[in-house]
Structure formats: C-alpha cells, structure tokens
Write an enzyme that holds these catalytic residues in place. Structure first.
Site, PDB file in Angstrom:
ATOM      1  N   GLU A  91       0.678  -1.146   0.050  1.00 41.14           N
ATOM      2  CA  GLU A  91      -0.063  -0.039   0.007  1.00 41.14           C
ATOM      3  C   GLU A  91       0.855   1.353  -0.110  1.00 41.14           C
ATOM      4  O   GLU A  91       1.987   1.361   0.791  1.00 41.14           O
ATOM      5  CB  GLU A  91      -0.673  -0.097   1.222  1.00 41.14           C
ATOM      6  CG  GLU A  91      -2.000  -0.925   1.304  1.00 41.14           C
ATOM      7  CD  GLU A  91      -2.836  -0.832   2.418  1.00 41.14           C
ATOM      8  OE1 GLU A  91      -2.993   0.139   3.256  1.00 41.14           O
ATOM      9  OE2 GLU A  91      -3.264  -2.061   2.968  1.00 41.14           O
ATOM     10  N   CYS A 115      -2.057  -3.757  14.285  1.00 41.33           N
ATOM     11  CA  CYS A 115      -1.687  -3.524  12.970  1.00 41.33           C
ATOM     12  C   CYS A 115      -2.082  -4.682  11.987  1.00 41.33           C
ATOM     13  O   CYS A 115      -1.434  -5.902  12.424  1.00 41.33           O
ATOM     14  CB  CYS A 115      -0.296  -3.164  12.938  1.00 41.33           C
ATOM     15  SG  CYS A 115       0.359  -3.155  11.485  1.00 41.33           S
ATOM     16  N   GLY A 153       5.446  -2.665   6.771  1.00 43.83           N
ATOM     17  CA  GLY A 153       6.761  -3.095   7.214  1.00 43.83           C
ATOM     18  C   GLY A 153       7.444  -2.225   8.119  1.00 43.83           C
ATOM     19  O   GLY A 153       7.093  -0.975   8.421  1.00 43.83           O
ATOM     20  N   ASN A 282      -8.037   2.710  14.246  1.00 40.83           N
ATOM     21  CA  ASN A 282      -9.115   2.530  13.141  1.00 40.83           C
ATOM     22  C   ASN A 282      -9.734   1.303  13.161  1.00 40.83           C
ATOM     23  O   ASN A 282      -9.118   0.147  12.776  1.00 40.83           O
ATOM     24  CB  ASN A 282      -8.395   2.509  11.733  1.00 40.83           C
ATOM     25  CG  ASN A 282      -9.248   2.822  10.411  1.00 40.83           C
ATOM     26  OD1 ASN A 282     -10.146   3.599  10.696  1.00 40.83           O
ATOM     27  ND2 ASN A 282      -9.053   2.088   9.511  1.00 40.83           N
ATOM     28  N   CYS A 325      -3.232   0.900   8.350  1.00 41.10           N
ATOM     29  CA  CYS A 325      -2.068   0.237   7.708  1.00 41.10           C
ATOM     30  C   CYS A 325      -2.363  -1.196   7.297  1.00 41.10           C
ATOM     31  O   CYS A 325      -2.526  -2.110   8.077  1.00 41.10           O
ATOM     32  CB  CYS A 325      -0.585   0.325   8.464  1.00 41.10           C
ATOM     33  SG  CYS A 325       0.657  -0.232   7.573  1.00 41.10           S
TER      34      CYS A 325
END
Length: 352
Positions: A91, A115, A153, A282, A325
């Site tokens: 992304e 995450c 990453g 989120n 993410c």
C-alpha cells in the site's frame, strides 16, 4: 530490483553518470526515462546507444510496480494498492498537502497487535527501486514533496534498501531531508546508521505507551527497549540533525488512553524536541481493540498540550476506505486474522 542494478543497466547501454542522473530525475518525477527538459530535447542529449537501449530498461522499470486499484477518501487522501512484479501487493497513500506514505516490506515481522500488516507476517523485502517506484507512480497523479516510511513493514528490518532509497529521493528525487521520515519501533541500528548518512531523514518512533510491560504486549517482537530510553535516543538524534522527532501513539480505548498514562506521557515528553502524534485506532469489525471517543481524543490532546507536550491528532488517512495500515491489502489478498477467527468460532460454539 536495487537502484544499483538500474544504474548498471544504464551504464551497459553507454550511459555516462550525467545521463544516468537525468534519467533518475525523470523517472522519480513520474516522467518517461527519455524525457527531455525545457531547454534540451532528449535526442540532443543522449547518445544513440542510450536512446535505442532505453526501451527495454523502461519496460523492466514499469514492471516493478503498478497501480492495482485507487481508493479516494473524504479527507483528500488517495490510497493506492500497488501490485509488484511478482504478484505481491503493498500500500501507498497520497496524503493531503503533498505527502506520500510508502511501504518498505510485504508484510511485517514485528507483529504489532493493533496492526493489520503484521497479521500475515513478513513475506519479503522490497528492493530500493521498488520503494522508489511508489514515489514515481504517485507523482504521476499529483505532486509529492514529503515521503514517510510508515506504510507496510518495519524500515529498520530492510535497512540497506530503505537507506538507499532515502539517499536517492533526497538527491535526484529533490525531496528535502527533513521531509523524508524514517519510522521505526526502536531498532538500535537506526541510531547508529542514520547520523552517518549524507541524507539524514527525520525520525518517527513508535512509542504507544510509557509502560515497558504494555509496550512488550502491544509490540511483541519489537526490540526490548524501555520507552524512556527510546525517547532519550530520539532526543539525541533530534538535537543532532536539527529537526524534531515524531513520537507515534496509537490510542486504544481502555488500553493506553488512561489519565495515568497521560500523566506519565507528560512527564516523559515535556521539554523534548519533538511532537507527539496521537492516532485514534482505526477499528474494524470484530476487532478486540476500539478507538476512544472523539471527546476523549480531544481531551487527551488538550491535557498534553497544556502540560508542555506539543500534540497533534493524526487519524489514519482514508478512514472511509480501509484506512489502517495493511487493511486495503488484507481485503484484496484475503488475509485472515486467526485470533479473530477463533473468537468467532468460540462464539458460535457458545451460542449453540
């Protein structure tokens, strides 16, 4: 592909350093490799061997990364799902005010519990040219003046490729050094390597809590470094390079948003040459974490600001289009959170 491979391919067709520099700059602007300038056409600058040999090299470069899908968000950001040459996806996010968030790995080995990227583990590293290709793609859409390594990453786990990309972007890419932001969970090598670079990027540190025990739970495979020590190392780097550290704090309701935590954060960060970015989580369906209320987020910001800590609220860009993410890639690649699946199965058994 690594940047050196790209440069060697150009040298093999007769490109001299001056030619390679122009080709670099054209590509990083999102232009064709043989683009001329306002004052000089390419045929008047590149020798015949270069002009004839560029096409296959350009084809290789185009295969490094392509836009698989675009997702416009209400906040002005544009999330890009980028397909790589081997079929993997990462992304990139075009941010408001000419910023770009890029990925440095496919997946991640740190396994932060909040995450999505870490759910799949680390699949592979991105080459330095694949990292730069995200910038080239984005600049075909709109200007990019700032690049943050906060996508998929842990940049420190792909150190050589990331630093090579930073050097390239900070020179031929025409991005100011403080507008290149290296994000890390606190790998000690970062504090050794970054001060030695010609292009010294700004630094963002994943803090998330003042408690060492809680940080180990939230970032299970991050280096075992106390939050106070991490801040001390960040402060030393900030003073050395002359621009502030960004401290990242993902706000998780009932986990790290208590008044006790905020008191400790104020004591830890007051007077430091940095800014605290509080990032409301989120939330996704069925997740064990939730974001605090908007009222709580604003109260935290006011409290920290009133107690001497420069604090900004940084929502994940593109909240309405899988903004966290790794969420966009997870949806496309059908990445499954095993812990969430187990909870649903257990709930089904209980209900039966």
């Amino acid at each position: 592909m690594h940047i050196q491979e790209f440069h060697q391919a150009l040298a093999d067709i007769g490109a001299r350093p001056c030619h390679i520099g122009r080709i670099n700059r054209a590509w990083l602007k999102g232009l064709p490799l043989d683009a001329g300038t306002r004052h000089q056409k390419s045929e008047d600058y590149f020798p015949l061997s270069v002009r004839e040999g560029l096409a296959p090299i350009a084809a290789r470069i185009e295969k490094l990364a392509r836009i698989h899908s675009r997702h416009d968000a209400d906040d002005g950001s544009l999330r890009l799902l980028v397909g790589l040459g081997d079929g993997q996806m990462v992304e990139s996010v075009l941010l408001p005010r000419d910023g770009l968030c890029v990925s440095s790995q496919v997946g991640c080995a740190v396994g932060c519990t909040f995450c999505m990227t870490g759910k799949s583990g680390l699949l592979r590293q991105l080459g330095s040219a694949e990292i730069a290709a995200q910038v080239a793609l984005a600049r075909r859409i709109r200007p990019v003046k700032k690049v943050v390594f906060m996508g998929m990453g842990e940049p420190a786990h792909n150190m050589e490729n990331v630093l090579e990309a930073i050097q390239w972007l900070g020179t031929d890419g025409n991005i100011g050094h403080k507008n290149l932001v290296f994000s890390t969970v606190g790998d000690a090598r970062v504090f050794e390597r970054l001060p030695q670079l010609e292009v010294k990027p700004a630094l963002a540190l994943s803090l998330h809590t003042t408690r060492a025990d809680l940080r180990e739970q939230l970032l299970p495979r991050a280096p075992r470094i106390a939050p106070a020590e991490l801040v001390e190392l960040g402060e030393a780097y900030a003073r050395r390079v002359g621009y502030p550290i960004q401290y990242q704090w993902t706000l998780l309701a009932g986990v790290n948003d208590s008044q006790e935590e905020m008191d400790a954060a104020a004591r830890l960060l007051k007077g430091k040459y940095g800014v605290l970015n509080i990032i409301p989580y989120n939330s996704v369906e069925g997740d064990r974490f939730q974001r605090p209320s908007s009222e709580r987020v604003q109260a935290i910001k006011r409290y920290l600001h009133d107690n001497g800590v420069l604090t900004k609220v940084r929502d994940s860009a593109g909240q309405d289009v899988d903004g966290g993410c790794g969420q966009l890639r997870a949806r496309a690649a059908h990445v499954i959170d095993a812990s969430r699946l187990r909870r649903r199965e257990q709930a089904g058994v209980s209900a039966g």
